[in-house]
Design a protein around this motif. Structure first.
Motif, PDB file in Angstrom:
ATOM      1  N   ALA A  38       0.507  -1.142  -0.230  1.00 32.44           N
ATOM      2  CA  ALA A  38       0.168   0.449  -0.266  1.00 32.44           C
ATOM      3  C   ALA A  38       1.363   1.222  -0.123  1.00 32.44           C
ATOM      4  O   ALA A  38       2.045   0.782   1.210  1.00 32.44           O
ATOM      5  N   VAL A  39       0.732   2.630  -0.777  1.00 33.21           N
ATOM      6  CA  VAL A  39       1.689   3.272  -0.756  1.00 33.21           C
ATOM      7  C   VAL A  39       0.423   4.260  -0.545  1.00 33.21           C
ATOM      8  O   VAL A  39      -0.746   4.311  -1.453  1.00 33.21           O
ATOM      9  N   SER A  40       1.341   5.650  -0.009  1.00 34.15           N
ATOM     10  CA  SER A  40       0.409   6.690  -0.218  1.00 34.15           C
ATOM     11  C   SER A  40       1.161   7.652  -0.018  1.00 34.15           C
ATOM     12  O   SER A  40       2.237   7.965   0.701  1.00 34.15           O
ATOM     13  N   ILE A  41       0.558   8.954  -0.652  1.00 40.10           N
ATOM     14  CA  ILE A  41       1.406  10.625  -0.838  1.00 40.10           C
ATOM     15  C   ILE A  41       0.463  11.649  -0.141  1.00 40.10           C
ATOM     16  O   ILE A  41      -0.061  11.455  -0.240  1.00 40.10           O
ATOM     17  N   GLY A  42       0.926  11.947   1.383  1.00 40.14           N
ATOM     18  CA  GLY A  42      -0.184  12.991   2.273  1.00 40.14           C
ATOM     19  C   GLY A  42       0.845  13.379   3.436  1.00 40.14           C
ATOM     20  O   GLY A  42       2.445  12.594   3.514  1.00 40.14           O
ATOM     21  N   PRO A  43       0.893  14.356   4.341  1.00 42.05           N
ATOM     22  CA  PRO A  43       1.114  14.959   5.220  1.00 42.05           C
ATOM     23  C   PRO A  43       0.894  14.530   6.068  1.00 42.05           C
ATOM     24  O   PRO A  43       0.279  12.922   5.838  1.00 42.05           O
TER      25      PRO A  43
ATOM     26  N   LYS B 164       0.025  12.000   9.580  1.00 42.86           N
ATOM     27  CA  LYS B 164      -1.480  10.971   9.966  1.00 42.86           C
ATOM     28  C   LYS B 164      -1.706  10.258   8.181  1.00 42.86           C
ATOM     29  O   LYS B 164      -2.467   9.598   8.419  1.00 42.86           O
ATOM     30  N   THR B 165      -0.547  11.031   7.427  1.00 46.00           N
ATOM     31  CA  THR B 165      -1.319   9.472   6.351  1.00 46.00           C
ATOM     32  C   THR B 165      -0.568   8.379   6.115  1.00 46.00           C
ATOM     33  O   THR B 165      -1.436   7.573   5.511  1.00 46.00           O
ATOM     34  N   ASP B 166       0.129   8.227   7.574  1.00 42.98           N
ATOM     35  CA  ASP B 166       0.412   7.095   7.544  1.00 42.98           C
ATOM     36  C   ASP B 166      -0.926   5.433   8.607  1.00 42.98           C
ATOM     37  O   ASP B 166      -0.568   4.869   8.827  1.00 42.98           O
ATOM     38  N   GLU B 167      -1.882   7.311   8.729  1.00 41.35           N
ATOM     39  CA  GLU B 167      -2.555   6.000   9.590  1.00 41.35           C
ATOM     40  C   GLU B 167      -3.716   5.272   8.351  1.00 41.35           C
ATOM     41  O   GLU B 167      -4.269   4.179   8.368  1.00 41.35           O
ATOM     42  N   THR B 168      -3.726   5.729   7.558  1.00 41.36           N
ATOM     43  CA  THR B 168      -4.630   5.283   6.264  1.00 41.36           C
ATOM     44  C   THR B 168      -3.959   3.675   5.638  1.00 41.36           C
ATOM     45  O   THR B 168      -4.471   3.420   5.479  1.00 41.36           O
ATOM     46  N   ILE B 169      -2.742   4.097   5.530  1.00 40.48           N
ATOM     47  CA  ILE B 169      -1.389   2.796   5.091  1.00 40.48           C
ATOM     48  C   ILE B 169      -1.355   1.521   6.354  1.00 40.48           C
ATOM     49  O   ILE B 169      -2.029   1.099   5.664  1.00 40.48           O
ATOM     50  N   ARG B 170      -1.586   2.090   7.232  1.00 44.54           N
ATOM     51  CA  ARG B 170      -1.557   1.076   8.517  1.00 44.54           C
ATOM     52  C   ARG B 170      -3.441   0.610   8.447  1.00 44.54           C
ATOM     53  O   ARG B 170      -3.392  -0.284   8.571  1.00 44.54           O
TER      54      ARG B 170
ATOM     55  N   TRP C   4       4.974   5.560   2.725  1.00 50.35           N
ATOM     56  CA  TRP C   4       4.479   6.622   2.871  1.00 50.35           C
ATOM     57  C   TRP C   4       5.077   7.989   1.889  1.00 50.35           C
ATOM     58  O   TRP C   4       6.272   7.955   2.496  1.00 50.35           O
ATOM     59  N   VAL C   5       4.997   8.486   0.742  1.00 48.31           N
ATOM     60  CA  VAL C   5       5.684   9.755   0.478  1.00 48.31           C
ATOM     61  C   VAL C   5       4.827  10.553   1.118  1.00 48.31           C
ATOM     62  O   VAL C   5       4.301  10.965   1.007  1.00 48.31           O
ATOM     63  N   LYS C   6       6.316  11.592   1.920  1.00 45.45           N
ATOM     64  CA  LYS C   6       5.392  12.426   3.224  1.00 45.45           C
ATOM     65  C   LYS C   6       4.972  13.862   2.558  1.00 45.45           C
ATOM     66  O   LYS C   6       6.475  13.917   2.182  1.00 45.45           O
ATOM     67  N   THR C   7       4.546  14.719   2.864  1.00 42.96           N
ATOM     68  CA  THR C   7       4.447  16.032   2.436  1.00 42.96           C
ATOM     69  C   THR C   7       3.910  16.495   3.209  1.00 42.96           C
ATOM     70  O   THR C   7       3.984  16.302   4.213  1.00 42.96           O
ATOM     71  N   ASP C   8       4.520  18.318   2.422  1.00 49.48           N
ATOM     72  CA  ASP C   8       3.978  19.150   4.459  1.00 49.48           C
ATOM     73  C   ASP C   8       2.446  19.400   3.909  1.00 49.48           C
ATOM     74  O   ASP C   8       1.830  19.618   4.728  1.00 49.48           O
ATOM     75  N   GLU C   9       1.988  19.742   2.645  1.00 50.23           N
ATOM     76  CA  GLU C   9       0.936  19.420   2.056  1.00 50.23           C
ATOM     77  C   GLU C   9      -0.489  18.411   1.792  1.00 50.23           C
ATOM     78  O   GLU C   9       0.392  17.760   1.702  1.00 50.23           O
ATOM     79  N   ALA C  10      -1.359  18.440   2.062  1.00 53.99           N
ATOM     80  CA  ALA C  10      -2.334  17.161   1.271  1.00 53.99           C
ATOM     81  C   ALA C  10      -2.696  18.293  -0.256  1.00 53.99           C
ATOM     82  O   ALA C  10      -2.395  19.108  -0.501  1.00 53.99           O
ATOM     83  N   GLY C  11      -3.452  17.234  -0.561  1.00 61.33           N
ATOM     84  CA  GLY C  11      -3.729  17.918  -1.797  1.00 61.33           C
ATOM     85  C   GLY C  11      -3.013  18.005  -2.823  1.00 61.33           C
ATOM     86  O   GLY C  11      -2.941  19.024  -4.176  1.00 61.33           O
TER      87      GLY C  11
ATOM     88  N   LYS D 289       2.505  -4.066  13.950  1.00 60.01           N
ATOM     89  CA  LYS D 289       4.439  -4.020  13.363  1.00 60.01           C
ATOM     90  C   LYS D 289       4.439  -4.811  11.820  1.00 60.01           C
ATOM     91  O   LYS D 289       6.143  -4.648  11.335  1.00 60.01           O
ATOM     92  N   LYS D 290       4.224  -4.351  11.045  1.00 57.29           N
ATOM     93  CA  LYS D 290       4.799  -4.118   9.460  1.00 57.29           C
ATOM     94  C   LYS D 290       4.666  -3.100   8.800  1.00 57.29           C
ATOM     95  O   LYS D 290       4.283  -1.840   9.655  1.00 57.29           O
ATOM     96  N   PRO D 291       5.853  -3.297   8.334  1.00 53.87           N
ATOM     97  CA  PRO D 291       7.075  -1.945   7.810  1.00 53.87           C
ATOM     98  C   PRO D 291       6.157  -1.012   7.018  1.00 53.87           C
ATOM     99  O   PRO D 291       6.217  -0.687   5.888  1.00 53.87           O
ATOM    100  N   ILE D 292       6.628   0.851   7.346  1.00 51.17           N
ATOM    101  CA  ILE D 292       6.226   1.326   6.237  1.00 51.17           C
ATOM    102  C   ILE D 292       7.418   2.177   6.387  1.00 51.17           C
ATOM    103  O   ILE D 292       8.163   2.791   7.366  1.00 51.17           O
ATOM    104  N   GLU D 293       7.325   2.533   4.851  1.00 48.12           N
ATOM    105  CA  GLU D 293       9.028   2.637   4.835  1.00 48.12           C
ATOM    106  C   GLU D 293       8.430   4.200   4.206  1.00 48.12           C
ATOM    107  O   GLU D 293       7.304   4.718   3.485  1.00 48.12           O
ATOM    108  N   GLU D 294       9.453   5.760   4.831  1.00 53.04           N
ATOM    109  CA  GLU D 294       9.442   6.335   4.201  1.00 53.04           C
ATOM    110  C   GLU D 294      10.092   7.088   3.160  1.00 53.04           C
ATOM    111  O   GLU D 294      11.154   6.797   3.779  1.00 53.04           O
ATOM    112  N   LYS D 295       9.631   7.365   2.606  1.00 54.96           N
ATOM    113  CA  LYS D 295      10.377   8.783   2.133  1.00 54.96           C
ATOM    114  C   LYS D 295       9.915  10.110   1.557  1.00 54.96           C
ATOM    115  O   LYS D 295       8.777  10.457   2.052  1.00 54.96           O
TER     116      LYS D 295
END
Ligand code: AMP
Length: 249
Positions: free
Chosen positions: A60-65, A67-73, A85-92, A197-203
């Motif tokens: 599962a991959v998500s791009i967002g600011p 708390k986006t990791d909650e959606t990946i969880r 998780w591709v971390k951004t400063d803003e949503a949208g 316990k499952k891994p989430i890689e941050e980029k």
């Protein structure tokens, strides 16, 4: 075969949307957020393919600011194996930018299938899957309502005006899900615990060499016009009279 599923964090579909006072967008502060419903369907389909022995891993991959990791969880609790998780400063982040980021992830991960939602219910863009397929040069089937994976190919039934169309695509391919593809499972409590316990890689987008600057400018965001109050009529004759007066008949 790996399956990559992009999941977007959006305002929950039960929430009554409020427009920001300056019209620059909708209020996101203190609003319940959830996984885009079409992306839950995409995760469900990927999990079913894995359970049927057609896939080896669901990412599962998500791009967002924040708390986006909650959606990946949530995707991991449903059964996905790992997250990105591709971390951004803003949503949208705009669909073209999302598609460019996803292309980089596809190039790094080498999935046989990317399953996206047909659209995100916040912006209703319905663009990302199509753009990703063009950027990759892969075949695409949008609005999938049935998916059958074969040897090196996939048959996809699509909902089109007045009927169904079945396409055969060579793998790797891009799919987008329609509402009737499946009914997503609820995450069970043990699976919610396991997901922690499952891994989430941050980029970051910079790691992937993608510029997040917007190309579109939102000029205004408006609430739909309110409905005028109704009226109870005493008889059919009065109803017909009112309808004539309103120019309806
Ligand atoms: P859209 O083109 O914005 O309507 O979105 C279509 C699909 O693209 C969604 O259902 C998701 O699968 C994917 N998508 C869009 N934006 C994002 C995002 N920020 N992160 C992950 N996936 C996304």
């Amino acid at each position: 075969m790996k399956i990559l599923v992009p999941v977007k964090r959006v305002v929950d579909y039960n929430v009554k949307i409020r427009v920001k006072p300056d019209g620059s967008g909708v209020e996101l502060a203190n609003v319940k957020m959830s996984m885009n419903p079409f992306d839950e369907i995409a995760i469900e389909e990927a999990l079913r393919l894995k359970e049927a022995g057609k896939a080896t891993e669901v990412i599962a991959v998500s791009i967002g600011p924040v708390k986006t990791d909650e959606t990946i969880r949530t995707a991991l609790a449903m059964g996905a194996d790992r997250g990105i998780w591709v971390k951004t400063d803003e949503a949208g982040i705009e669909p073209l930018t999302v598609a460019k980021i996803l292309r980089k992830i596809v190039e790094a991960e080498g999935p046989g299938l990317v399953i996206l939602g047909k659209q995100a219910i916040d912006d209703d863009a319905n663009q990302t899957g199509q753009m990703l397929s063009a950027l990759l040069g892969w075949p695409q089937a949008t609005f999938a309502s049935k998916v059958v994976v074969g040897e090196g190919k996939i048959d996809v039934t699509r909902e089109i005006d007045g009927g169904l169309q079945t396409l055969e695509l060579a793998l790797p391919a891009v799919l987008t899900t329609d509402l009737r593809l499946n009914e997503p499972r609820y995450a069970s409590l043990p699976n919610i615990m396991k997901a922690k316990k499952k891994p989430i890689e941050e980029k970051s987008a910079a790691d992937l060499g993608i510029d997040l600057s917007p190309r579109l400018e939102v000029l205004s965001t408006l609430e739909p016009a309110g409905r005028t109050a109704g009226k109870k009529v005493g008889s059919v004759a009065e109803l017909v009279g009112d309808l004539k007066q309103a120019g309806v008949i």
